[in-house]
Design a protein around this motif. Structure first.
Motif, PDB file in Angstrom:
ATOM      1  N   ALA A 108       0.821  -1.211   0.000  1.00 53.91           N
ATOM      2  CA  ALA A 108       0.000   0.000   0.000  1.00 53.91           C
ATOM      3  C   ALA A 108       0.859   1.268   0.000  1.00 53.91           C
ATOM      4  CB  ALA A 108      -0.926   0.003   1.226  1.00 53.91           C
ATOM      5  N   ARG A 109       2.069   1.182   0.563  1.00 55.49           N
ATOM      6  CA  ARG A 109       2.941   2.364   0.616  1.00 55.49           C
ATOM      7  C   ARG A 109       3.388   2.799  -0.764  1.00 55.49           C
ATOM      8  NH1 ARG A 109       7.331  -0.177   4.437  1.00 55.49           N
ATOM      9  NH2 ARG A 109       6.909  -1.790   2.892  1.00 55.49           N
ATOM     10  N   MET A 110       3.503   1.836  -1.685  1.00 53.85           N
ATOM     11  CA  MET A 110       3.935   2.143  -3.046  1.00 53.85           C
ATOM     12  C   MET A 110       2.752   2.425  -3.974  1.00 53.85           C
ATOM     13  SD  MET A 110       7.218   2.052  -2.939  1.00 53.85           S
ATOM     14  CE  MET A 110       7.699   1.929  -4.661  1.00 53.85           C
ATOM     15  N   ASN A 111       1.542   2.304  -3.443  1.00 59.76           N
ATOM     16  CA  ASN A 111       0.334   2.501  -4.255  1.00 59.76           C
ATOM     17  C   ASN A 111      -0.664   3.375  -3.493  1.00 59.76           C
ATOM     18  OD1 ASN A 111       0.614   0.389  -6.672  1.00 59.76           O
ATOM     19  ND2 ASN A 111       1.366  -0.596  -4.809  1.00 59.76           N
ATOM     20  N   LYS A 112      -0.236   4.568  -3.142  1.00 58.69           N
ATOM     21  CA  LYS A 112      -1.050   5.442  -2.294  1.00 58.69           C
ATOM     22  C   LYS A 112      -2.307   5.957  -2.991  1.00 58.69           C
ATOM     23  CE  LYS A 112       2.782   6.834   0.650  1.00 58.69           C
ATOM     24  NZ  LYS A 112       3.638   7.939   1.165  1.00 58.69           N
TER      25      LYS A 112
END
Length: 197
Positions: free
Chosen positions: A185-189
């Motif tokens: 999720a951190r790379m796909n905000k």
């Protein structure tokens, strides 16, 4: 004459293999390596296209156009890129079969009866029939390379429709970390996470 005798022995040994023995070898080809990466094409009631899948024992990732799936052995993330949404679930066995068509092979012994069919030279063809009507995949026909025991084609009947998968490449790889099979999720905000657990 010796070569002819050896060839006859090998042919007799292969033809004497049962459907279960063949499927055991096919399942081992998928589950014994530290990881396996597969590229394939698919067609059926749900449309057609190309996809890739990486399997590491009971974990897998799937990627095909608008859809991507990550499964870490317990939780599954299903991303629809066009909707910018990813749903998080703890899937049932039936749901895992829909996400991972190769699970029919790796778990065939627990859920299916295997029968040997007539196949072209150099191949085996196995029909798998579900022991329970509750199975998402009611039946499947698996075509296998007779030398490598790697599946080349899977045709699955799911009651509501059918899908045919043609394997284009099959590569063994190294062990992969659990994080490889989890949506980051951190790379796909910009992607909305919907937790359905």
């Amino acid at each position: 004459m010796i070569l002819a005798a050896v060839s006859l022995f090998v042919f007799s040994e292969r033809s004497a293999m049962s459907a279960d023995q063949i499927m055991d070898r096919v399942a081992a080809a998928l589950t014994k390596p530290q990881s396996v990466s597969v590229t394939f094409s698919f067609s059926g009631n749900g449309g057609s296209g190309n996809g890739t899948m990486t399997v590491c024992h009971n974990k897998f990732t799937y990627n095909s156009g608008d859809l991507a799936v990550w499964y870490n052995g317990r939780s599954q993330w299903t991303l629809q890129r066009s909707a910018k949404e990813v749903s998080l679930t703890e899937p049932t066995e039936a749901e895992l079969l829909e996400s991972n068509p190769f699970r029919v092979i790796s778990g065939y012994k627990a859920h299916y009866t295997a029968k040997l069919l007539t196949a072209p030279a150099g191949f085996y063809k196995i029909q798998l029939t579900a022991r329970s009507k509750a199975q998402a995949v009611r039946s499947a026909t698996v075509t296998v390379n007779a030398k490598t025991f790697i599946p080349t084609r899977i045709s699955a009947n799911m009651g509501s429709g059918s899908t045919t998968i043609v394997i284009k490449s099959f590569t063994k790889g190294k062990v992969l970390p659990k994080s490889y099979f989890e949506f980051d999720a951190r790379m796909n905000k910009d992607i909305e996470l919907i937790d359905l657990r």
